[in-house]
Every structure is written in C-alpha cells, then in structure tokens.
Write an enzyme that holds these catalytic residues in place. Structure first.
Site, PDB file in Angstrom:
ATOM      1  CG  ASP A 252     -43.851 -70.154 126.697  1.00  0.00           C
ATOM      2  OD1 ASP A 252     -43.949 -69.015 127.193  1.00  0.00           O
ATOM      3  OD2 ASP A 252     -44.673 -70.632 125.890  1.00  0.00           O
TER       4      ASP A 252
ATOM      5  CE  LYS B 203     -47.686 -68.166 122.770  1.00  0.00           C
ATOM      6  NZ  LYS B 203     -47.426 -68.830 124.057  1.00  0.00           N
TER       7      LYS B 203
END
Ligand code: ATR
Length: 279
Positions: free
Chosen positions: A108, A71
């Site tokens: 997120d 990520k």
C-alpha cells in the site's frame, strides 16, 4: 489465453471476496501479456486463514493478495515480513519463496506514492509537509509511504483521538496530532493533503473541510475511488489545486505481487483504469 498444466497460480484471499476487483485487474495483465497463469478469488473464512496460507506452497501457488478481514492476522502467520509491513501492522501480499516459506509485504505504501507521482508529476516529497485525515488501516499505509518518500512532517487529524495517538507513537517522530475540530485551521503550510477517511465515498457524507487556508500549490489526493471525483477533489480542483484520485493506488499496489508471481512488471495505464471500473 488457455491455461496449461504449467500455469503460474496466484489469487486473493478474503471473506467475503466477491467484491474484490483484484481478479479483474490481474486478469487484464495476464491476458495483455499472454502469460500462462491464473489469478483466482479465494474465499477463505477467518478461522481457516492459517491452513489456507500454509496450503499455498503445497498447491503450487506462487503467492496471494490479502483483503478484508485477513491483512492483520496474516502478518502473524507468515514466516517473515518487511520493515514497512511491520510498521503498518498488516500485509496485503504473500510471496511463496523457493524453499516453500512465506514472505509478507505491504505494498500500500509504495502503491500510494506511485499513484501520487503518476498523477502529480514533479511533486517534490523530499522535505515536504503533509496533512492526513483519518487514522484507520489505509492511513497507516499512506503515512509509511510518505515517510519513505522523505516527507518530514505529517499532521494527522482523526475523529477518534485515541487512533490518532496510536499513529503518533507508531511513526515517531513524524506525526503531529491535530484535533479533529481544528482540521480546517491547519492547512496553510502544507504541500499535500490526503483524505484516508471513508467520507466522500458513495453513500457516505462528504468530508467537511473548507479549503480556504490551503496554498494553491498544494496537491490534494483522496484514497476513495468511488466516485472517482469526490466532493473534496472537485472543490480542490475548482480553486486551482492539482488533484489525484484514489483508483491508481488500488492498481499500483498490485504491481509488486504481479511482478513476483508472474515475472513481469506490469504498467498502470488509462486503459487499465477503464477496464477495472467497468462492470
Ligand atoms: P480503512 O482501512 O479504509 O482506513 P477504517 O480502518 O475503518 O478503514 O478507517 C476509516 C476511517 O474513516 C477512520 O479514520 C474513521 O474515523 P474513526 O477512527 O473516528 O472511526 C473515519 N471515518 C469514518 N466515518 C467517519 C465520520 N462520519 N466522521 C469522521 N471520520 C470518519
């Protein structure tokens, strides 16, 4: 559903990737909506991440999700990232644009908020005050989401103070540091309590946090979803607080990617929750 020669393609890159629930999740939506597409696990070694991402447009992929350990590194490879992702310092979604360039997003933050509002309808976040435990990657997404939703003060407690301080700086002026040992004494005036540590996860100790000082109107949420009801959520529920489990964050964070790749905004339903949890 059979896959044709025109199938739309996406997937999740991770190393290892076998534990990822994303193929099951996207596979459910593809089947449910009868979409001619496929979402595949893509086992990509860290050293190969750049080549793998650059190969996406060449192979006709519409994009991918990213999981551990890619990520942060992926953020430096793609052609552009949005402001939220930059603040978080990581991306979890890549979209191949029509010109073949790669756009990175972090879903997120909106995923956390969407889950929270679905689980605690009517919760007023604009002007609210929150307490976040933990200062890892997940906490960054949660904090970014809270700020975008209008939360004005975020108390943050983490075992390692240097990580707390890094987030105080990254999200200036919203985050107020609280010493880990004083976490139970600072719950009195908050609207929302969030656990982002791994405490309470299967095989980990429970989060040691007496809730005596917490207002009954406060909402308590955990990003841990195995077990679905953590010790923290069970104790909060027993004293009358509304609680929201962490599974929905995993499901909601997948929505923007699916919509971009497959052309339809999918729903997060109780049936989907059961499907993703089933072995
Ligand atoms: P994630 O990406 O899920 O946030 P992470 O970056 O590894 O994962 O963060 C884990 C969080 O759980 C951290 O805030 C960590 O605290 P430290 O920064 O002090 O390591 C917290 N955590 C894990 N085990 C803990 C424990 N036994 N006591 C207190 N905090 C713990």
């Amino acid at each position: 559903m059979m896959i044709s020669g025109k199938a739309r393609l996406a997937g999740v890159m991770g190393w290892p990737v076998g534990h990822s629930r994303s193929p099951r999740l996207h596979g459910y939506w593809l089947e449910k909506h009868g979409i001619d597409g496929a979402y595949l696990p893509l086992a990509v070694r860290p050293d190969d991440l750049q080549d793998a991402l650059r190969a996406l447009p060449k192979l006709g992929f519409r994009g991918c999700n990213l999981t551990v350990p890619h990520k942060e590194a992926a953020m430096r490879i793609v052609d552009r990232v949005d402001e939220t992702a930059r603040r978080i310092g990581a991306i979890n979604t890549v979209i191949v644009e029509d010109d073949g360039t790669l756009s990175g997003r972090n879903t997120d933050a909106p995923g956390f908020i969407a889950n929270l509002l679905q689980g605690a309808p009517g919760l007023a976040l604009d002007g609210a005050s929150a307490f976040v435990l933990g200062a890892g990657g997940a906490a960054r997404g949660v904090i970014a989401g809270l700020i975008e939703a209008g939360v004005v003060e975020i108390k943050l407690a983490n075992r390692s103070p240097d990580k707390t301080n890094a987030l105080v700086r990254a999200f200036e002026p919203y985050v107020v540091p609280v010493p880990w040992d004083e976490r139970a004494d600072r719950l009195d005036d908050i609207d929302l309590l969030v656990n982002t540590t791994s405490l309470g996860m299967q095989g980990q100790p429970a989060l040691d946090l007496p809730l005596d000082g917490l207002a009954e109107a406060a909402v308590v949420t955990d990003i841990v979803y195995a077990p679905l009801e953590t010790d923290l959520l069970a104790r909060a529920k027993a004293r009358g607080n509304r609680t929201v489990d962490g599974l929905g964050m995993l499901l909601h964070q997948a929505v923007p990617g699916f919509a971009a790749w497959f052309g339809l905004v999918p729903e997060v339903t109780e049936e989907l929750r059961r499907h993703v949890l089933a072995r």
